[in-house]
Design an enzyme around this catalytic site. Structure first.
Site, PDB file in Angstrom:
ATOM      1  N   GLU A  21      -0.890   1.899  -5.029  1.00 38.96           N
ATOM      2  CA  GLU A  21      -0.693   3.335  -4.746  1.00 38.96           C
ATOM      3  C   GLU A  21      -1.757   4.186  -5.430  1.00 38.96           C
ATOM      4  O   GLU A  21      -1.566   5.379  -5.638  1.00 38.96           O
ATOM      5  CB  GLU A  21       0.749   3.779  -4.993  1.00 38.96           C
ATOM      6  CG  GLU A  21       1.284   3.648  -6.373  1.00 38.96           C
ATOM      7  CD  GLU A  21       0.685   4.659  -7.318  1.00 38.96           C
ATOM      8  OE1 GLU A  21      -0.196   4.232  -8.092  1.00 38.96           O
ATOM      9  OE2 GLU A  21       1.073   5.833  -7.284  1.00 38.96           O
ATOM     10  N   TRP A  22      -2.882   3.526  -5.756  1.00 42.65           N
ATOM     11  CA  TRP A  22      -4.123   4.197  -6.156  1.00 42.65           C
ATOM     12  C   TRP A  22      -4.021   4.966  -7.477  1.00 42.65           C
ATOM     13  O   TRP A  22      -4.858   5.819  -7.780  1.00 42.65           O
ATOM     14  CB  TRP A  22      -4.630   5.129  -5.038  1.00 42.65           C
ATOM     15  CG  TRP A  22      -4.463   4.545  -3.667  1.00 42.65           C
ATOM     16  CD1 TRP A  22      -4.881   3.309  -3.267  1.00 42.65           C
ATOM     17  CD2 TRP A  22      -3.808   5.129  -2.531  1.00 42.65           C
ATOM     18  NE1 TRP A  22      -4.543   3.093  -1.953  1.00 42.65           N
ATOM     19  CE2 TRP A  22      -3.882   4.199  -1.477  1.00 42.65           C
ATOM     20  CE3 TRP A  22      -3.175   6.355  -2.288  1.00 42.65           C
ATOM     21  CZ2 TRP A  22      -3.348   4.437  -0.213  1.00 42.65           C
ATOM     22  CZ3 TRP A  22      -2.636   6.605  -1.035  1.00 42.65           C
ATOM     23  CH2 TRP A  22      -2.723   5.655  -0.010  1.00 42.65           C
ATOM     24  N   GLY A  23      -2.947   4.678  -8.246  1.00 40.43           N
ATOM     25  CA  GLY A  23      -2.813   5.353  -9.545  1.00 40.43           C
ATOM     26  C   GLY A  23      -2.232   6.749  -9.447  1.00 40.43           C
ATOM     27  O   GLY A  23      -2.106   7.442 -10.457  1.00 40.43           O
ATOM     28  N   ASP A  56     -10.136   3.719  -3.486  1.00 37.99           N
ATOM     29  CA  ASP A  56     -10.845   2.505  -3.049  1.00 37.99           C
ATOM     30  C   ASP A  56     -12.265   2.393  -3.602  1.00 37.99           C
ATOM     31  O   ASP A  56     -13.010   3.365  -3.658  1.00 37.99           O
ATOM     32  CB  ASP A  56     -10.923   2.484  -1.521  1.00 37.99           C
ATOM     33  CG  ASP A  56      -9.583   2.151  -0.897  1.00 37.99           C
ATOM     34  OD1 ASP A  56      -8.570   2.135  -1.630  1.00 37.99           O
ATOM     35  OD2 ASP A  56      -9.544   1.916   0.322  1.00 37.99           O
ATOM     36  N   ASP A  64       0.822  -1.212   0.000  1.00 36.31           N
ATOM     37  CA  ASP A  64       0.000   0.000   0.000  1.00 36.31           C
ATOM     38  C   ASP A  64       0.861   1.268   0.000  1.00 36.31           C
ATOM     39  O   ASP A  64       2.092   1.208  -0.051  1.00 36.31           O
ATOM     40  CB  ASP A  64      -0.917  -0.064   1.243  1.00 36.31           C
ATOM     41  CG  ASP A  64      -2.284   0.528   1.008  1.00 36.31           C
ATOM     42  OD1 ASP A  64      -2.421   1.340   0.079  1.00 36.31           O
ATOM     43  OD2 ASP A  64      -3.218   0.196   1.766  1.00 36.31           O
ATOM     44  N   ASN A 100       0.743   7.869  -9.038  1.00 31.50           N
ATOM     45  CA  ASN A 100       2.014   8.081  -9.754  1.00 31.50           C
ATOM     46  C   ASN A 100       2.059   7.302 -11.059  1.00 31.50           C
ATOM     47  O   ASN A 100       3.131   6.887 -11.497  1.00 31.50           O
ATOM     48  CB  ASN A 100       3.189   7.680  -8.848  1.00 31.50           C
ATOM     49  CG  ASN A 100       3.252   8.524  -7.597  1.00 31.50           C
ATOM     50  OD1 ASN A 100       3.756   9.637  -7.625  1.00 31.50           O
ATOM     51  ND2 ASN A 100       2.703   8.020  -6.499  1.00 31.50           N
TER      52      ASN A 100
HETATM   53  C1  GLA Z   1      -5.958   1.335   1.422  1.00 29.01           C
HETATM   54  C2  GLA Z   1      -6.147   0.349   0.268  1.00 29.01           C
HETATM   55  C3  GLA Z   1      -7.262  -0.610   0.613  1.00 29.01           C
HETATM   56  C4  GLA Z   1      -6.916  -1.357   1.889  1.00 29.01           C
HETATM   57  C5  GLA Z   1      -6.667  -0.359   3.013  1.00 29.01           C
HETATM   58  C6  GLA Z   1      -6.106  -1.039   4.263  1.00 29.01           C
HETATM   59  O1  GLA Z   1      -7.067   2.163   1.558  1.00 29.01           O
HETATM   60  O2  GLA Z   1      -6.416   1.041  -0.920  1.00 29.01           O
HETATM   61  O3  GLA Z   1      -7.478  -1.526  -0.455  1.00 29.01           O
HETATM   62  O4  GLA Z   1      -5.788  -2.145   1.667  1.00 29.01           O
HETATM   63  O5  GLA Z   1      -5.729   0.634   2.633  1.00 29.01           O
HETATM   64  O6  GLA Z   1      -5.868  -0.142   5.299  1.00 29.01           O
END
Ligand code: GLA
Length: 400
Positions: free
Chosen positions: A181-183, A203, A148, A185
C-alpha cells in the site's frame, strides 16, 4: 446490556487481531517478480522459462526462491461462482499446473491481487472475496501473495490487510503475505503481525537518482527510494521487513548504478525480488544479483537494517551490524564525479542504538574485505583510503 456491549467489543478486537503464519521469511524473501519488465504481458511460457533459468543460472542457489506473477494473470471477470479465473489465453492450462511446474523446480510460486474492488491494471480485486480467494490460492498451493492498494476508496488499510491475513491463515496453506500500500498508512506501525513485508514507498523506476513523472503518478529512482527509508530501521526484523520495492538491476541503469542500487538494498535488509527479464540477462547482471558475499549481507540472520552514519557532498557512509560482531559498510557516491575516501576507523564512533551494536576500532581489529572486487583491504588499524567512481559504491565487510 453492558455484558452484550463488552462481548461485542471483545469480538471486534479479536476480529481485528491478525494471525499470520509464524516462521516465514526469517530473512528477507528473495525471488523474481514479473511487473518491472513485463507488466501484464505474462504467460505460462514466461513462467516456465523463467523458472528454468532461475535454476540454470545459479539464481536459485543464490537464494532466489519465489517466482511471483504480478498484475494481469486473471480474466477480466470472475466465474459464475465468484471464483477468480486465470486468463485462458495467457495460462491455457489454468494456474495449478503452472504452480506445479514451478514447485517441481524446487521453487515457490506467488500471485498478486489487490485489497480494492479492482487491481491497479483493472482486473477483479479481492474486496468482499477475501476468504474465497484465499481458499483458491491454497488449492493451487500458492506460497506468496502480493496484495496491492488500488481502488480502495473508503477502506481502512489495517482492517483490509488484517482481513486478508486472517483469510490466508484460515485457508491453511503457509503463504508469505506482501503488503503493497506504498507506505500511505504507515504499515510499519501495524503490519508486523499481519504480513511478512510491506512496501514503504510508491513504485520504483529504473533511474538512479531522480523521479520520472507519468502524470497521475511518479516513478522513483533507486536513490530517491533509499532516502524515503529514513526512520524505518526499527520496524524491520526477522519475519517482518520494510520493502523498498523490487529490484531494477538489469533494467537499463549503468552497471555501476545497478551495483550501488543492489548493495544498498542489501544494506537495508530489503526483500530481493529481481525484476528483469532473466532470460536475457547479461553476465554483469547475473554477477550482481548472485554475488554471495553481498547477498549474505542482506540475508544476515540478525536481520538488522543498515543506517546512514554520515553524508557529505553526496558521499554517504552506511553501516549494518551483522552476526558475530561483523559489520557491512558502504561508501555510496551519488556524485557525477569520483570521490576520494579517507576513513580513519579509530577516530569514528559508530554505534547502532537500535541493535545496541558498537564498532570500536580502538579495541578490536577488524579485517576488511571489498565485497565486489574480493580484495583484502587490510585492517581497521589503518585508515581506509580509496576512490569511489561516480554513481558507484565501495562495499566492504569488517570481520573480527
Ligand atoms: C502497483 C504496485 C506495483 C505493481 C502494479 C500492478 O503500482 O505498486 O508494484 O504491482 O501496481 O498493477
Amino acid at each position: 446490556m453492558r455484558n452484550i456491549f463488552l462481548a461485542l467489543l471483545l469480538l471486534t478486537s479479536v476480529q481485528l487481531e491478525a494471525q499470520k503464519f509464524t516462521g516465514l521469511a526469517l530473512t528477507p524473501p528473495m525471488g523474481w517478480n514479473s511487473w518491472n519488465t513485463f507488466q501484464t504481458k505474462i504467460s505460462e511460457k514466461l513462467v516456465m522459462e523463467t523458472a528454468d533459468i532461475i535454476v540454470s543460472t545459479g539464481m536459485k542457489d543464490a537464494g532466489y526462491i519465489y517466482l511471483v506473477l504480478d498484475d494481469g494473470w486473471m480474466s477480466k471477470e470472475r466465474d459464475n461462482n465468484g471464483n477468480l479465473v486465470a486468463d485462458p489465453e495467457k495460462f491455457p492450462h489454468g494456474m495449478k499446473p503452472v504452480a506445479d511446474y514451478v514447485h517441481a523446480k524446487g521453487l515457490k510460486f506467488g500471485l498478486y491481487n489487490c485489497a480494492g474492488t479492482k487491481t491497479c491494471a483493472g482486473y477483479p480485486g479481492t474486496r468482499g472475496y477475501e476468504y474465497q480467494d484465499a481458499r483458491l490460492y491454497a488449492s493451487w498451493d500458492i506460497d506468496y501473495l502480493k496484495f496491492d492498494w488500488c481502488n480502495t476508496d473508503g477502506i481502512n488499510a489495517k482492517e483490509a490487510y488484517t482481513t486478508m491475513s486472517r483469510a490466508l491463515h484460515t485457508a491453511g496453506h503457509p503463504i508469505i503475505f506482501s503488503l503493497c500500500e506504498w507506505g500511505n498508512n504507515k504499515p510499519w506501525e501495524w503490519a508486523k503481525e499481519v504480513g511478512e513485508l510491506w512496501r514503504t514507498t510508491g513504485d520504483i523506476y529504473p533511474i538512479f537518482d531522480s523521479v520520472h513523472n507519468f502524470g497521475s503518478w511518479s516513478g522513483l529512482g533507486a536513490m530517491r527510494i533509499l532516502d524515503l527509508q529514513k526512520g524505518l530501521q526499527q520496524y524491520a526484523g526477522p519475519g517482518h521487513w520494510n520493502d523498498p520495492d523490487m529490484l531494477e538491476v538489469g533494467n537499463g541503469m549503468k552497471t555501476n548504478e545497478d551495483r550501488a542500487h543492489f548493495s544498498m538494498w542489501c544494506m537495508l535488509a530489503a526483500p530481493l525480488m529481481a525484476g528483469n527479464d532473466i532470460r536475457k540477462k547479461s553476465k554483469e547482471t547475473t554477477g550482481i544479483l548472485t554475488d554471495k558475499d553481498v547477498v549474505a549481507v542482506d540475508q544476515d540472520a540478525m536481520g538488522i537494517e543498515g543506517f546512514k552514519y554520515a553524508s557529505k557532498d553526496s558521499l554517504e557512509t552506511w553501516f549494518k551490524p551483522l552476526s558475530g560482531g561483523d559489520w557491512a559498510v558502504c561508501f555510496l557516491n551519488r556524485n557525477n564525479a569520483p570521490v576520494n575516501i579517507h576513513f580513519n576507523w579509530s577516530q569514528e564512533a559508530v554505534a547502532d542504538a537500535f541493535s545496541r551494536s558498537m564498532l570500536n576500532a580502538d579495541k578490536t581489529i577488524y579485517h576488511i574485505k571489498d565485497l565486489w572486487s574480493k580484495k583484502n583491504l587490510g585492517t581497521t588499524q589503518s585508515p581506509l583510503v580509496a576512490v569511489v567512481p561516480a554513481h558507484d559504491i565501495l562495499m566492504i565487510r569488517l570481520s573480527r
